[in-house]
Design an enzyme around this catalytic site. Structure first.
Site, PDB file in Angstrom:
ATOM      1  N   GLU A   8      64.150  27.171  15.244  1.00  0.00           N
ATOM      2  CA  GLU A   8      64.175  26.163  15.981  1.00  0.00           C
ATOM      3  C   GLU A   8      65.518  25.181  16.281  1.00  0.00           C
ATOM      4  OE1 GLU A   8      59.603  24.317  15.471  1.00  0.00           O
ATOM      5  OE2 GLU A   8      60.932  23.873  13.988  1.00  0.00           O
ATOM      6  N   GLU A  46      54.688  31.638  14.284  1.00  0.00           N
ATOM      7  CA  GLU A  46      53.560  30.607  13.450  1.00  0.00           C
ATOM      8  C   GLU A  46      52.416  30.598  14.533  1.00  0.00           C
ATOM      9  OE1 GLU A  46      55.737  27.070  12.872  1.00  0.00           O
ATOM     10  OE2 GLU A  46      57.730  27.986  12.222  1.00  0.00           O
TER      11      GLU A  46
END
Length: 1000
Positions: A437, A509
């Site tokens: 991220e 994820e």
């Protein structure tokens, strides 16, 4: 204390550190080296233990020099190393997900920068004088300055990486003093914005290793497969003059398979090799001996490739059944012991997990050695996350800011280099990850290109390519996967079916395991069988993060999360999102994942002929080598047949499907099921013979539940009606129907009340963590505060049956109708109650959490028997860990004490349920209803923010539902799929209530 301001200078990342190298520990003798237990090495000196410690609220408070430390020690506290100071009474804990915990002003951090000064004495004996000494710090958050005997040695940052210093010239024989100043924040903190508690201190091991003057400084070990043989290549780097290297290779049994002498570069051939994979973690031991020391390396002979868009190990497709894992302990924070790590991995293996993503930083090198041994594939992630750049105000927010910021280019490259060099020889590491991220741009392109050039034998992952550097055409050529987070199933399918996509899909994820859930695991798993270019993925995440702060109430742990420490900013309980509690007790979600990942699956293709299929979902081994299987046939939950499958029926190779036959005895009408249970066949370090591995429950025949007619004895039932109530009475019972609520407010049998409060129509549930977004819509429509309007009620008595019919609606103040209901209650002379509800839902309001009735029963009614999916909780999208059958349990046994209280404990797909005490029982019958019995009402659950603050109600609340919406994973994952939403605009539901008072 006067310091060079390295901590706000991205151009200075390390001062005085040694060149990066592979992780290893040298040994002085061959036998000890083969055990690879570093504490046994005579060249290894662990400095863990109590250190002197002084905490400062700000680095500006330090006014003394290092030379003054001996005089100051008497004023110091002590602290354990490794530890973090926030868990030792200094500073305060803080949990934040994406937001930086300090003002955004890179590379600068607050002037009031807390810090801790650590001091330790250590001895150097005469025998050690002949060695060079190297001081290693395996993890320090966030940066630190180092002095030995008052002399400045160096500086380093990157919290989860090893920093090594040669300290030979700074130490003397006898007593020596180490001083370490650790700062809470530095310029590197902008790249360490991971979703976790923010802790500070020396949190991993500290040790000295002793080396000869000329020694093997680094070795790069690579393996490749060539037909029936394997090759191990070794490239070395020396300090001082290069020397000959005597090598010995031991096979997994410990036998010598190769021995010889090489120089800086050499190759070893292994004939008929035993290959490494997660199901067969065969490890060779390579021992390199030179200049009086022996360095062992675990070697797994395996080859990692993408072939035809498919992830392969040793030429065979593998499926990643993984989890994301943080270092986490409820009492010590990120400080985890060998026992902690080993326990995590053993639990993962017991629950059919075969892969770990080290989210979002490198784990301890010892953790990777355990993964080598236990057999888990590792996606090894660099210590990089700059999510906070996306949280800035207005147009300055740029997710990818650091991905192209020139001043942070070297920082990003450094962190990827540290990852690679330390872990390059770990066979469990099959994929590198550039970080998490942080967007994508030139800095990550450079890191990927450099990493691919250094290690073409592994694959590279990076998910955050969707947020790209502006005005730059990005290069994705060195990334091997198309990776996403929390991708809806339909989008994964669309990608995999598009032949233009060249890269396999990896979901790094998914299935956010926060609170009750996660739902829909089965459908994600089904994608593995449908698409060879789908690799699988990693559930977020392994463990709830919370700090243990006491045991104040009813023996329940006092777990705290963001905001409980006065910490701002914070993200509440978003850190409580694991498959296990902080103390590693499994959540229901882990049991669900285990059975979804079961190695074998069964199906019935012809009931009359008894024909079944068994499919092996393993990648490398035959079923008969690892499991035994027995089966049970049940009719309405009662066993009518059982047996054990012969070993020959399980001789099913990887991903093969075999057919077999069983005799299924004919039976009367009813719901017939067969359950195939899989058991561990041999002892392993993490499992024993006979441990459960998984199961399949197949519904062979589903009956339509038809309730028998009610009793129709004449003249026994008296009926009286007023403007407010309808009274139904016999010598044995009295029921009172409230015409203003459209249901019963009293049900008393021979002076024993069954209802402590009036029945209620119910569409609300205590919102789960995964409801947090749809909850906003639910509350806007007043689902949590509904009121009833009864338009008319009609009583008729015919053939000894009382029939009460009401037209009513549910709505909330200032909101239009939610539901319009026609409800018909029929009561017979025995007190049995049938209910038929015809419902119309307003199509303009959101889907309902549930629809049903609530009954508030005496608290002593705390035992359950039911025919449905159990024994654990089950929902329409969460029932793979349960099986249809007949179960008996206490009410408290199916309640899960989530750290933040919420809806849990429902049972789906039920045909009957009985709640009883020694004196009385209430049975519910119907066709595939849901129910939940609890000592905590939905209001009680919703009002409590912590489990330790939760107090039981003075009744047992029974929720009987037509349906309840699924649990999903929308706390971070996709919205709940429509198929699991209770969004029907028209439905009819019928059920029966049978209150019984036992004769004494």
């Amino acid at each position: 204390m006067i310091l060079e301001n390295y901590y706000e200078n991205p151009a200075v990342l390390h001062v005085g550190t040694e060149p990066n190298r592979a992780y290893y520990i040298p040994y002085g003798d061959f036998k000890t080296a083969t055990r690879m237990c570093r504490e046994d090495s005579d060249r290894f000196c662990l400095l863990n233990g109590l250190w002197w410690f002084k905490y400062y609220d700000s680095i500006q408070e330090i006014s003394h020099s290092v030379e003054e430390l001996p005089e100051m020690l008497r004023d110091f506290d002590t602290i354990s190393v490794p530890s973090v100071w926030q868990m030792n009474g200094y500073d305060h804990c803080q949990y934040t997900n994406a937001k930086y915990p300090f003002p955004f002003d890179p590379p600068y951090v607050p002037s009031r920068n807390p810090c801790g000064l650590y001091v330790q004495d250590f001895e150097v004996d005469v025998q050690a004088e002949k060695y060079e000494k190297y001081l290693n710090f395996e993890g320090v958050d966030s940066c630190f300055y180092l002095w030995i005997n008052g002399a400045f040695v160096g500086y380093s940052q990157v919290s989860h990486a090893t920093s090594e210093f040669c300290i030979t010239k700074y130490i003397k024989t006898g007593s020596n003093c180490i001083a370490v100043l650790v700062l809470k924040w530095c310029d590197g903190s902008y790249l360490e914005d991971q979703d976790k508690f923010r802790f500070s201190g020396i949190f991993r091991d500290v040790y000295i290793i002793m080396r000869p003057e000329n020694h093997l400084a680094d070795a790069t070990i690579r393996t490749c497969l060539r037909g029936e043989k394997a090759e191990i290549s070794v490239a070395s780097r020396f300090v001082g003059k290069p020397s000959a290297i005597d090598y010995t290779l031991l096979d997994p049994k410990g036998d010598v398979v190769a021995r010889g002498t090489g120089r800086e570069h050499f190759t070893i051939e292994v004939m008929t090799p035993l290959l490494w994979n997660a199901e067969q973690p065969n490890l060779y031991c390579l021992l390199l001996e030179t200049n009086g020391e022996i360095i062992p390396f675990s070697v797994g002979l395996r080859e990692v490739k993408i072939k035809d868009k498919t992830l392969c190990i040793n030429g065979k497709r593998i499926q990643l059944l993984g989890v994301n894992r943080h270092d986490s302990n409820p009492m010590t924070g990120p400080v985890v012991t060998l026992a902690d790590m080993e326990n995590d991995l053993q639990m993962m293996k017991r629950h059919n997990i075969n892969a770990v993503r080290t989210a979002h930083y490198p784990n301890s090198p010892v953790f990777l050695e355990l993964c080598n041994r236990y057999g888990l594939y590792v996606l090894d992630e660099a210590d990089i996350e700059a999510h906070g750049a996306s949280q800035l105000y207005g147009d300055e927010a740029e997710y990818a800011m650091f991905s192209h910021m020139p001043s942070y280019r070297e920082s990003i490259l450094d962190r990827v280099r540290l990852l690679y060099e330390r872990d390059k020889n770990q066979p469990s590491v099959i994929i590198w990850s550039l970080g998490n991220e942080s967007g994508y741009g030139e800095n990550f392109e450079a890191a990927a290109a450099e990493l691919k050039a250094k290690d073409p034998g592994r694959l590279i992952h990076y998910e955050s390519t969707f947020f790209r550097q502006k005005d730059h055409e990005c290069d994705f050529s060195n990334l091997d996967f198309h990776s996403q987070m929390y991708t809806p199933i339909a989008e994964i399918s669309a990608y995999c079916e598009d032949v233009s996509h060249e890269k396999p899909f990896l979901v790094c994820e998914y299935a956010h395991a926060m609170g009750t859930g996660p739902g829909d695991l089965e459908k994600y798993h089904a994608l593995l069988e449908r698409y060879s270019n789908y690799c699988g993925g990693f559930v977020w995440e392994w463990c709830d993060h919370a700090a243990l702060c006491g045991v104040p109430n009813e023996g329940r742990e006092h777990y705290c999360y963001g905001g409980d420490f006065g910490d701002e900013p914070n993200d509440g309980n978003f850190c409580v999102d694991g498959l296990v509690f902080p103390d590693r007790r499994p959540h229901a979600g882990l049991l669900e994942l285990k059975n979804v990942n079961r190695p074998a699956r069964f199906a019935c293709i012809d009931l009359e002929m008894g024909r079944f299929l068994v499919c092996n979902h393993l990648d490398f081994v035959s079923l008969n080598t690892c499991i035994t299987v027995d089966y049970v046939v049940e009719l309405d939950g009662k066993i009518i047949c059982r047996g054990t499958l012969e070993d020959s029926l399980l001789q099913v190779g990887p991903h093969e499907i075999h057919e077999f036959t069983l005799f299924i005895p004919p039976a009367e009408s009813g719901t017939m099921t067969i359950r195939f249970s899989q058991w561990q066949k041999k002892n392993l370090p993490w499992m024993k013979i006979g441990d459960p591995v998984g199961f399949d429950t197949i519904v062979l025949r589903k009956k339509n539940v038809v309730l028998p007619p009610l009793s129709s004895a004449q003249n026994l039932l008296q009926c009286m009606e007023t403007a407010q109530e309808i009274l139904l009475k016999t010598p044995d019972f009295t029921y009172v129907y409230d015409k203003s609520s459209g249901c019963f407010c009293d049900m008393t049998v021979r002076s024993h009340p069954f209802l402590l409060h009036a029945m209620q129509y119910n569409i609300w549930r205590a919102p789960t963590d995964n409801d947090q977004y749809v909850r906003v819509q639910w509350e806007q429509c007043g689902y949590h505060r509904t009121s009833l309007k009864v338009y008319q009620t009609k009583l008729t008595v015919h053939n000894g049956l009382a029939k009460i019919e009401s037209d009513l609606s549910l709505s909330a103040a200032a909101i239009q109708r939610i539901l319009t209901l026609n409800v018909c209650w029929t009561v017979d002379c025995k007190g049995t109650v049938d209910c038929v509800i015809r419902a119309h839902k307003n199509q303009n309001v959101p889907y309902l959490p549930r629809f049903g009735i609530r009954l508030f029963l005496p608290k002593k009614m705390n035992q359950l028997e039911y025919l449905g999916y159990g024994p654990g909780e089950s929902y329409c999208d969460f029932h793979s860990s349960t099986a249809f059958g007949r179960y008996s349990e206490f009410v408290d046994e199916h309640f899960e004490h989530h750290i933040r209280p919420q809806e849990n404990g429902s049972h789906w797909g039920c045909e009957s349920a009985t709640l009883f005490s020694e004196e009385m029982s209430l049975t519910v019958e119907g066709d595939y209803f849901c129910f939940n019995a609890s000592h905590y009402s939905q209001e009680t659950l919703d009002n409590a923010k912590h489990d330790f603050a939760l107090h039981a109600d003075d009744f047992t609340v029974l929720c009987v539902d037509y349906k309840q919406s699924g649990v999903g994973s929308n706390s971070c994952g996709p919205a709940l799929p429509e198929e699991y939403q209770l969004c029907e605009t028209e439905f009819t539901w019928n059920f029966r209530l049978k209150p019984i008072l036992f004769d004494k």
